[in-house]
Design a protein around this motif. Structure first.
Motif, short mmCIF file in Angstrom:
data_model
loop_
_atom_site.label_atom_id
_atom_site.label_comp_id
_atom_site.label_asym_id
_atom_site.label_seq_id
_atom_site.Cartn_x
_atom_site.Cartn_y
_atom_site.Cartn_z
N UNK A 130 -21.06 -13.05 -18.59
CA UNK A 130 -21.77 -11.80 -18.33
C UNK A 130 -22.69 -11.96 -17.13
N UNK A 131 -22.57 -11.04 -16.18
CA UNK A 131 -23.43 -11.01 -15.00
C UNK A 131 -23.84 -9.56 -14.74
N UNK A 132 -24.69 -9.36 -13.74
CA UNK A 132 -25.14 -8.01 -13.43
C UNK A 132 -23.98 -7.09 -13.08
N UNK A 133 -22.97 -7.62 -12.38
CA UNK A 133 -21.82 -6.79 -12.02
C UNK A 133 -20.62 -7.04 -12.93
N UNK A 134 -20.84 -7.76 -14.03
CA UNK A 134 -19.81 -7.97 -15.05
C UNK A 134 -20.47 -7.82 -16.43
N UNK A 135 -21.00 -6.63 -16.71
CA UNK A 135 -21.87 -6.45 -17.88
C UNK A 135 -21.20 -6.59 -19.23
N UNK A 136 -19.87 -6.48 -19.28
CA UNK A 136 -19.19 -6.63 -20.56
C UNK A 136 -18.66 -8.05 -20.77
N UNK A 137 -19.09 -9.00 -19.93
CA UNK A 137 -18.73 -10.40 -20.12
C UNK A 137 -19.48 -11.02 -21.30
N UNK A 138 -19.21 -12.29 -21.52
CA UNK A 138 -19.82 -13.03 -22.64
C UNK A 138 -21.12 -13.67 -22.17
N UNK A 139 -22.15 -13.58 -22.98
CA UNK A 139 -23.46 -14.12 -22.61
C UNK A 139 -23.35 -15.63 -22.34
N UNK A 140 -24.03 -16.07 -21.31
CA UNK A 140 -23.98 -17.47 -20.92
C UNK A 140 -24.42 -18.41 -22.04
N UNK A 141 -25.26 -17.95 -22.93
CA UNK A 141 -25.72 -18.79 -24.04
C UNK A 141 -24.57 -19.30 -24.90
N UNK A 142 -23.50 -18.51 -24.99
CA UNK A 142 -22.33 -18.94 -25.76
C UNK A 142 -21.71 -20.19 -25.14
N UNK A 143 -21.60 -20.18 -23.83
CA UNK A 143 -21.00 -21.33 -23.14
C UNK A 143 -21.97 -22.50 -23.10
N UNK A 144 -23.28 -22.21 -23.07
CA UNK A 144 -24.27 -23.29 -23.16
C UNK A 144 -24.13 -24.01 -24.49
N UNK A 145 -23.87 -23.27 -25.56
CA UNK A 145 -23.67 -23.87 -26.88
C UNK A 145 -22.39 -24.70 -26.90
N UNK A 146 -21.36 -24.22 -26.22
CA UNK A 146 -20.12 -24.99 -26.11
C UNK A 146 -20.40 -26.34 -25.45
N UNK A 147 -21.15 -26.31 -24.37
CA UNK A 147 -21.47 -27.56 -23.67
C UNK A 147 -22.32 -28.48 -24.54
#
Length: 276
Positions: A130-147
């Motif tokens: 999810x970014x400012x120009x990709x608002x329906x993306x997945x929140x970065x916190x999800x991928x932080x948890x993956x890492x």
């Protein structure tokens, strides 16, 4: 089966099966797996008269566990090393999940190879996070948890992912297969923790949107509508809208790992595309 050494000195493992003069399909695996994840496709397409190639990305499977270069540019360049070594320019490139990102980046970064066609299966493009120009993306916190889970307790995490959302084994009415779960775990644990941790950023934060607009070769997009890992609405559907020459097939109820659990359907549709 063999190895090729890249320009930056990394040993990349590959499988090369089938007649040398047959049409070539090059398969790119998903995170954090290996070329073995394509077993159902490699055996099927060899039987259909194709030459099939699949490599382990750097840090994955049997390829060298280097500490750096775990990004789409290096993945594409490693692919180029295998292609050049085997002399298989002009192949069809098929990518699952992260491998779909590698297919896109290889086509755009290595135009000297006139790729015949590309196939994106449950693939991460155009942009997951999810970014400012990709608002329906997945929140970065999800991928932080993956890492975090990959770095701290990879063995447990690499059981929980296939036992849950990867194959939809956590859904009502879906019967889990312990051998499939175990094979996912086996492949993951063959690779390196550093490569796997860095690879999460590569598959989630790489923005393919602009480069996809310039891919004019035929592209097949296959995606499960119940993909819990790479949701259809933000990935397969959008990829088909961006690519100039795309064919989209979506599958109600199919999971992220559908090349394994739904191999008969995926193989049939891929074969039809190859013989179009």
């Amino acid at each position: 089966m063999g190895y090729v050494t890249t320009d930056d000195g990394v040993e990349i493992y590959y499988k090369d099966w089938g007649p040398k003069d047959a049409p070539v399909i090059f398969f790119h695996h998903g995170w954090p797996l290996s070329a073995d994840d394509w077993d159902a496709q490699l055996m099927f397409f060899v039987g259909e008269g194709f030459r099939v190639i699949a490599s382990d990305r750097r840090g994955h499977g049997r390829s060298q566990q280097v500490w750096d270069g775990h990004d789409m540019d290096h993945y594409a360049d490693d692919t180029a090393a295998v292609v050049k070594h085997l002399g298989v320019q002009g192949a069809t490139h098929v990518g699952h999940s992260t491998g779909g990102g590698v297919v896109v980046r290889y086509i755009t970064r290595h135009p000297e190879d006139k790729v015949a066609a590309g196939v994106l299966i449950s693939a991460v493009p155009p942009l997951m996070v999810k970014t400012a120009d990709n608002p329906d993306g997945i929140d970065k916190s999800v991928f932080d948890d993956f890492q975090k889970n990959t770095a701290e307790n990879r063995s447990q995490f690499f059981h929980d992912v296939p036992a849950g959302p990867f194959y939809n084994y956590d859904q009502d009415g879906v019967e889990a297969s312990d051998p499939v779960i175990d094979n996912w775990w086996r492949q993951g644990m063959m690779g390196g923790a550093k490569a796997h941790t860095d690879g999460i950023a590569a598959f989630s934060q790489t923005d393919f949107r602009e480069e996809m607009k310039g891919i004019e070769i035929p592209m097949l997009v296959l995606h499960g509508e119940h993909d819990q890992v790479v949701p259809f609405e933000i990935s397969g559907k959008k990829s088909a809208e961006i690519l100039p020459n795309a064919t989209l097939i979506s599958y109600p109820g199919f999971p992220h790992g559908m090349p394994t659990t739904e191999a008969a359907t995926i193989n049939k549709d891929l074969l039809a595309f190859l013989r179009r």
